[in-house]
Design a protein around this motif. Structure first.
Motif, mmCIF file in Angstrom:
data_model
loop_
_atom_site.group_PDB
_atom_site.id
_atom_site.type_symbol
_atom_site.label_atom_id
_atom_site.label_comp_id
_atom_site.label_asym_id
_atom_site.label_seq_id
_atom_site.Cartn_x
_atom_site.Cartn_y
_atom_site.Cartn_z
ATOM 1 N N ILE A 24 0.829 -1.202 0.000
ATOM 2 C CA ILE A 24 0.000 0.000 0.000
ATOM 3 C C ILE A 24 0.864 1.253 0.000
ATOM 4 N N GLY A 25 1.994 1.198 0.672
ATOM 5 C CA GLY A 25 2.920 2.328 0.643
ATOM 6 C C GLY A 25 3.395 2.624 -0.761
ATOM 7 N N ILE A 26 3.659 1.562 -1.526
ATOM 8 C CA ILE A 26 4.078 1.743 -2.918
ATOM 9 C C ILE A 26 2.972 2.401 -3.723
ATOM 10 N N TRP A 27 1.717 1.966 -3.523
ATOM 11 C CA TRP A 27 0.615 2.516 -4.307
ATOM 12 C C TRP A 27 0.411 4.000 -4.054
ATOM 13 N N LEU A 56 -1.919 9.535 -11.037
ATOM 14 C CA LEU A 56 -2.638 8.313 -11.388
ATOM 15 C C LEU A 56 -1.930 7.616 -12.547
ATOM 16 N N HIS A 57 -1.237 6.527 -12.212
ATOM 17 C CA HIS A 57 -0.528 5.716 -13.194
ATOM 18 C C HIS A 57 -1.221 4.365 -13.330
ATOM 19 N N PHE A 58 -0.865 3.627 -14.350
ATOM 20 C CA PHE A 58 -1.471 2.306 -14.526
ATOM 21 C C PHE A 58 -0.456 1.315 -15.083
ATOM 22 N N GLU A 59 -0.768 0.060 -14.889
ATOM 23 C CA GLU A 59 -0.061 -1.045 -15.518
ATOM 24 C C GLU A 59 -1.095 -1.985 -16.111
ATOM 25 N N ASN A 73 -7.419 -9.894 -23.638
ATOM 26 C CA ASN A 73 -7.942 -9.741 -22.286
ATOM 27 C C ASN A 73 -6.795 -9.424 -21.341
ATOM 28 N N GLY A 74 -7.047 -8.591 -20.346
ATOM 29 C CA GLY A 74 -5.993 -8.275 -19.388
ATOM 30 C C GLY A 74 -6.534 -7.591 -18.146
ATOM 31 N N ILE A 75 -5.633 -7.322 -17.225
ATOM 32 C CA ILE A 75 -5.963 -6.630 -15.988
ATOM 33 C C ILE A 75 -5.256 -5.275 -15.979
ATOM 34 N N GLY A 76 -6.021 -4.233 -15.733
ATOM 35 C CA GLY A 76 -5.452 -2.900 -15.602
ATOM 36 C C GLY A 76 -5.376 -2.534 -14.131
ATOM 37 N N ILE A 77 -4.197 -2.162 -13.660
ATOM 38 C CA ILE A 77 -3.995 -1.882 -12.239
ATOM 39 C C ILE A 77 -3.881 -0.376 -12.013
ATOM 40 N N ILE A 78 -4.732 0.139 -11.119
ATOM 41 C CA ILE A 78 -4.674 1.546 -10.718
ATOM 42 C C ILE A 78 -4.853 1.628 -9.199
ATOM 43 N N ARG A 79 -4.712 2.817 -8.653
ATOM 44 C CA ARG A 79 -4.825 3.015 -7.200
ATOM 45 C C ARG A 79 -6.176 2.551 -6.682
ATOM 46 N N PHE A 80 -6.184 1.984 -5.484
ATOM 47 C CA PHE A 80 -7.432 1.511 -4.885
ATOM 48 C C PHE A 80 -8.385 2.658 -4.564
ATOM 49 N N ASP A 81 -7.844 3.861 -4.322
ATOM 50 C CA ASP A 81 -8.679 4.995 -3.923
ATOM 51 C C ASP A 81 -8.981 5.934 -5.084
ATOM 52 N N PRO A 103 -2.115 -3.647 -32.397
ATOM 53 C CA PRO A 103 -2.970 -2.927 -33.348
ATOM 54 C C PRO A 103 -4.011 -3.802 -34.039
ATOM 55 N N ALA A 104 -3.790 -5.119 -34.069
ATOM 56 C CA ALA A 104 -4.745 -6.011 -34.726
ATOM 57 C C ALA A 104 -5.946 -6.324 -33.847
ATOM 58 N N ALA A 105 -5.893 -5.952 -32.578
ATOM 59 C CA ALA A 105 -6.972 -6.285 -31.647
ATOM 60 C C ALA A 105 -8.255 -5.525 -31.987
ATOM 61 N N LYS A 106 -9.303 -6.263 -32.260
ATOM 62 C CA LYS A 106 -10.599 -5.666 -32.536
ATOM 63 C C LYS A 106 -11.498 -5.663 -31.301
ATOM 64 N N MET A 107 -11.151 -6.516 -30.340
ATOM 65 C CA MET A 107 -11.904 -6.576 -29.088
ATOM 66 C C MET A 107 -10.914 -6.631 -27.935
ATOM 67 N N ILE A 108 -11.043 -5.673 -27.009
ATOM 68 C CA ILE A 108 -10.152 -5.594 -25.848
ATOM 69 C C ILE A 108 -11.017 -5.582 -24.589
ATOM 70 N N THR A 109 -10.736 -6.490 -23.674
ATOM 71 C CA THR A 109 -11.467 -6.572 -22.420
ATOM 72 C C THR A 109 -10.503 -6.385 -21.261
ATOM 73 N N LEU A 110 -10.792 -5.420 -20.400
ATOM 74 C CA LEU A 110 -9.927 -5.123 -19.258
ATOM 75 C C LEU A 110 -10.729 -5.116 -17.967
ATOM 76 N N GLU A 111 -10.140 -5.674 -16.930
ATOM 77 C CA GLU A 111 -10.667 -5.537 -15.574
ATOM 78 C C GLU A 111 -9.748 -4.588 -14.821
ATOM 79 N N LEU A 112 -10.300 -3.537 -14.253
ATOM 80 C CA LEU A 112 -9.503 -2.570 -13.496
ATOM 81 C C LEU A 112 -9.489 -2.980 -12.029
ATOM 82 N N LYS A 113 -8.296 -3.213 -11.504
ATOM 83 C CA LYS A 113 -8.136 -3.689 -10.132
ATOM 84 C C LYS A 113 -7.061 -2.884 -9.421
ATOM 85 N N PRO A 114 -7.130 -2.849 -8.082
ATOM 86 C CA PRO A 114 -6.048 -2.235 -7.318
ATOM 87 C C PRO A 114 -4.919 -3.213 -7.046
ATOM 88 N N ALA A 115 -5.169 -4.514 -7.272
ATOM 89 C CA ALA A 115 -4.159 -5.545 -7.038
ATOM 90 C C ALA A 115 -4.546 -6.790 -7.822
#
Length: 241
Positions: A24-27, A56-59, A73-81, A103-115
Motif C-alpha cells: 500500500i505504501g508503494i501505491w 494516477l498511473h497504470f499497468e 484480455n488483461g488486468i489494468g492496475i490503478i490506485r485503490f482509492d 494494433p490487430a486487436a478488434k476486441m479488448i477486455t480489461l478488468e480494473l483492479k487495485p491488485a
C-alpha cells in the motif's frame, strides 16, 4: 488454541501486515520516474504502463491474446482509492496503450483492479469492440454512496429492515484490512472448497489475527464497494488509433 498455534498465527499475521503495509505504501507514493504499482509477478514486466494524470498511473498485466490477435484480455492496475470520475480517463488511457502494442486487436477486455492478487477487488470492467467501449462501473459515485447510506435502517416494500454496509471512499487502513481479509478468504476457499462461508470466515479471521465479527465487517464492505460492475454502465465512441 494452544501456544504453538498462537505463535504460528501471530507470525503469519505479522508477515501479512508487513506485506500489505509495503504494497500500500508503494501505491500511495508518487512515482518519480514512472509508474510504481503492484504487479502479479514482480519478476515479470507489465505488458504496458502509462500515466493518466500526475498522480494516477497504470499497468496492464496478465494479458491473453487470441491466436489471430483479434481479441485481448488483461488486468489494468490503478490506485485503490481512485475516484469514480477518473475511471473513464483511466480506461481510455489503458485502451490506447494496449491498442498501440496490439494494433490487430478488434476486441479488448480489461478488468480494473487495485491488485492482481485480489480477484474480488474490481473497480470496473471495460470492453472495447471496433470503435465502441462499454464501461461497467464497480465502484460507486458520491451520489450513489449517499443514496445507498440513506436507506440503511429504513424498511423496504415488504416491511423488512434494510441492513447493509455503510459505504465511503476507503482510506489506506480500510483497504489494507479489507484486502487482508479478502485474500485470506480466497486462500481458505482454495484450500478447502467444500467449507461453508462461516467456516471460511473463521479461518480467514484466524489468519489475519482478528475476530470473525470484524473480519465479516471488512468482507462485507469490500463486496459492497468493489462490486466489479454493480454501479451502472456507460457506452463511449472510442475510435482508437
Amino acid at each position: 488454541m494452544n501456544q504453538s498455534t498462537r505463535i504460528v498465527v501471530g507470525i503469519i499475521s505479522l508477515f501479512l501486515s508487513l506485506f500489505l503495509a509495503w504494497r500500500i505504501g508503494i501505491w500511495l507514493e508518487p512515482a518519480p520516474a514512472g509508474p510504481s504499482l503492484p504487479a502479479g509477478d514482480p519478476k515479470s514486466p507489465p505488458y504496458a504502463t502509462g500515466t493518466v494524470q500526475e498522480d494516477l498511473h497504470f499497468e496492464i498485466r496478465n494479458v491473453r491474446i487470441s491466436g489471430d490477435g483479434a481479441a485481448l484480455n488483461g488486468i489494468g492496475i490503478i490506485r485503490f482509492d481512485t475516484d469514480r470520475e477518473r475511471i473513464k480517463p483511466a480506461v481510455l488511457a489503458m485502451l490506447t496503450a494496449v491498442k498501440k502494442k496490439a494494433p490487430a486487436a478488434k476486441m479488448i477486455t480489461l478488468e480494473l483492479k487495485p491488485a492482481v492478487e485480489c480477484t474480488q477487488c474490481t473497480l470496473a470492467r471495460a470492453t472495447y469492440r471496433e470503435g465502441r467501449t462499454v464501461i461497467r462501473y464497480g465502484i460507486p459515485s458520491q451520489e450513489q454512496i449517499e443514496r445507498h447510506n440513506a436507506l440503511i435502517g429504513t424498511t423496504d416494500g415488504t416491511g423488512r429492515r434494510i441492513d447493509r454496509p455503510r459505504l465511503y471512499r476507503p482510506d489506506k487502513e480500510t483497504f489494507g484490512a479489507g484486502l487482508a481479509v479478502t485474500m485470506a478468504l480466497e486462500a481458505a476457499r482454495q484450500k478447502n472448497p467444500s467449507a461453508g462461508e462461516e467456516q471460511l470466515l473463521d479461518q480467514a479471521a484466524a489468519t489475519v489475527g482478528i475476530s470473525p465479527v470484524v473480519a465479516a465487517r471488512h468482507r462485507d464492505f469490500m463486496k459492497a464497494y468493489f462490486t466489479g460492475d454493480g454501479y451502472g454502465e456507460e457506452t463511449l465512441d472510442t475510435p482508437l488509433q
